[in-house]
Design a protein around this motif. Structure first.
Motif, PDB file in Angstrom:
ATOM      1  N   UNK A 157       0.829  -1.215   0.000  1.00 57.50           N
ATOM      2  CA  UNK A 157       0.000   0.000   0.000  1.00 57.50           C
ATOM      3  C   UNK A 157       0.857   1.256   0.000  1.00 57.50           C
ATOM      4  N   UNK A 158       1.915   1.271   0.807  1.00 62.99           N
ATOM      5  CA  UNK A 158       2.769   2.461   0.892  1.00 62.99           C
ATOM      6  C   UNK A 158       3.580   2.653  -0.385  1.00 62.99           C
ATOM      7  N   UNK A 159       4.062   1.568  -0.968  1.00 57.08           N
ATOM      8  CA  UNK A 159       4.808   1.699  -2.217  1.00 57.08           C
ATOM      9  C   UNK A 159       3.895   2.151  -3.356  1.00 57.08           C
ATOM     10  N   UNK A 160       2.662   1.685  -3.331  1.00 58.34           N
ATOM     11  CA  UNK A 160       1.701   2.161  -4.329  1.00 58.34           C
ATOM     12  C   UNK A 160       1.469   3.666  -4.160  1.00 58.34           C
ATOM     13  N   UNK A 161       1.342   4.107  -2.926  1.00 60.95           N
ATOM     14  CA  UNK A 161       1.112   5.532  -2.647  1.00 60.95           C
ATOM     15  C   UNK A 161       2.293   6.379  -3.109  1.00 60.95           C
TER      16      UNK A 161
END
Length: 245
Positions: free
Chosen positions: A57-61
């Protein structure tokens, strides 16, 4: 699985982590050790699945950041009260990962045989990964499991890593760049992926997508399978389909 997946194709493009190699569990273990070493009680109590979902999720963000993994670790420091600067935790992650990348990671079962058959049949083979170039160098030069079974430099015509693009998956930039360099159309490419983010990127490129099973993507299995053009249990099934076409 349909033998039609190879018809009309000139290039086969592979994601690396979780697709060609069994590595997602290794990265979960590395992050778990870092969280346990520097984080608070909440960090130590995270499950492997929670660590992986949080990282995704954080890498996508942060996918459009210059260094998404640095931003990811800055977030972890803030969320779990790291006792050291984010840069120190990133450096510790790198050191911790090196032995695992060189000695524990291997091709997924049958992947090396499938790659060799594709090469024999004249397909252009490409790795298009969001892994760091430094990690890919370990796979190329120091991982004897990979070197012995199907040497990357011998088997693949192009190898692209995170540093070769401005935007990470699910943006399709890396796949579009591959097509431009090889001078092939999307219809002439087959992309192998394992994760939802990767499958989204591949589909956005316009190419057909074969999803290879990886247990670490089970939490998104329904969405992945809905997007996939082909669902592949393992590389032995892919090899059988290739030999029958």
């Amino acid at each position: 699985m349909s033998i039609d997946m190879f018809r009309g194709k000139k290039a086969v493009i592979f994601d690396m982590d979780g697709t060609l190699i069994d590595s997602v569990g290794i990265w979960n273990e590395v992050d778990r050790q870092i969280l346990g070493r520097y984080g608070n009680t909440a960090a130590a109590e995270l499950t492997e699945n929670e660590i992986q979902q949080q990282r995704d999720e954080l890498l996508r963000y942060h996918r459009e950041a210059a260094d998404p993994y640095r931003e990811y670790y800055i977030d972890l420091k803030r969320m779990y009260d790291f006792e050291v600067p984010a840069e120190a935790a990133i450096n510790a992650r790198y050191v911790l990962a090196q032995d695992m990348l060189a000695n524990r990671i291997d091709y997924k079962p049958g992947a090396d045989k499938f790659i060799k058959e594709l090469k024999y049949r004249g397909f252009k083979l490409v790795i298009a990964s969001t892994t760091k170039r430094s990690n890919m160098e370990v796979y190329r030069k120091n991982n004897h499991n990979i070197i012995r079974k199907a040497d990357i430099d011998t088997m693949f015509d192009l190898v692209y890593t995170r540093e070769d693009v401005k935007r990470m998956k699910p943006d399709p930039e890396v796949y579009i760049k591959v097509m431009d360099v090889l001078e092939v159309t999307a219809d002439e490419c087959l992309i192998f992926e394992d994760s939802l983010i990767g499958t989204e990127a591949a589909k956005a490129s316009g190419a057909e997508v074969a999803v290879i099973y990886d247990k670490y993507s089970d939490n998104e299995r329904g969405q992945i399978n809905c997007l996939a053009d082909y669902i592949v249990d393992d590389y032995y099934h892919a090899l059988k389909a290739l030999k029958n076409c």
